[in-house]
Design an enzyme around this catalytic site. Structure first.
Site, PDB file in Angstrom:
ATOM      1  N   ARG A 192      26.176  37.976 -23.649  1.00 16.55           N
ATOM      2  CA  ARG A 192      26.406  40.046 -24.404  1.00 16.55           C
ATOM      3  C   ARG A 192      27.458  40.288 -23.344  1.00 16.55           C
ATOM      4  NH1 ARG A 192      21.060  40.737 -27.632  1.00 16.55           N
ATOM      5  NH2 ARG A 192      20.253  39.366 -24.892  1.00 16.55           N
TER       6      ARG A 192
ATOM      7  N   CYS B  29      22.405  43.521 -20.734  1.00 13.88           N
ATOM      8  CA  CYS B  29      21.757  42.546 -21.750  1.00 13.88           C
ATOM      9  C   CYS B  29      20.691  41.630 -20.105  1.00 13.88           C
ATOM     10  CB  CYS B  29      22.308  41.580 -22.167  1.00 13.88           C
ATOM     11  SG  CYS B  29      23.613  40.317 -21.305  1.00 13.88           S
TER      12      CYS B  29
ATOM     13  N   ASP C 270      22.369  37.832 -30.060  1.00 14.87           N
ATOM     14  CA  ASP C 270      22.435  36.997 -28.768  1.00 14.87           C
ATOM     15  C   ASP C 270      22.378  35.785 -29.051  1.00 14.87           C
ATOM     16  OD1 ASP C 270      21.526  35.846 -25.835  1.00 14.87           O
ATOM     17  OD2 ASP C 270      19.452  36.501 -25.927  1.00 14.87           O
TER      18      ASP C 270
END
Length: 147
Positions: free
Chosen positions: A15, A9, A118
């Site tokens: 994440r 990420c 996100d």
């Protein structure tokens, strides 16, 4: 089944560490997993809400962020990114890796928005939503790897 999976990420604090912890928690034989960030500062902990959501789901974690480097790219036989822009960045920085790089959703043929949302800077509820999204997608990854 032998696989080395790298989740990628942006900052490697939300994440990708959650994805790494979820897959590790499954305890699958022959699967190694790491995570890294395109723009990570090395050594940062996972975000407080990411850690809380993992704790709430009884998933152990001990995370320090890693900046994506050639070492991680070369180590992995499958790179799963959280967004199309992460995949593009890997293709620019590590062109040899493009054939083993997919967005997480692309890899499991998930229709719709190609990006995993996100949660950075969001509420615990935002992190819970991302966690559920990741858990569902990782179950699909496992099914695909078993085929």
């Amino acid at each position: 089944m032998q696989h080395r999976i790298l989740f990628v990420c942006t900052g490697n604090t939300c994440r990708s560490p959650m994805a790494e912890a979820i897959l590790k928690h499954k305890g699958l034989e022959g699967i190694e997993v790491k995570s890294a960030g395109i723009y990570a500062a090395s050594g940062s902990e996972a975000s407080p809400n990411a850690k809380q959501v993992l704790d709430d789901n009884n998933i152990s974690h001990n995370h320090r962020s890693t900046l994506l480097s050639r070492d991680e790219v070369d180590w992995a036989d499958l790179i799963l990114t959280m967004t199309a822009s992460h995949k593009y960045a890997i293709g620019q920085q590590h062109p040899r890796a493009i054939e083993k790089t997919f967005t997480l959703k692309e890899y499991v043929d998930e229709p719709g928005d190609p990006d995993v949302s996100d949660p950075y800077g969001g509420s615990k509820t935002t992190y819970e939503y991302t966690y559920k999204q990741l858990e569902k997608l990782i179950d699909k990854v496992i099914e695909k790897l078993k085929q």
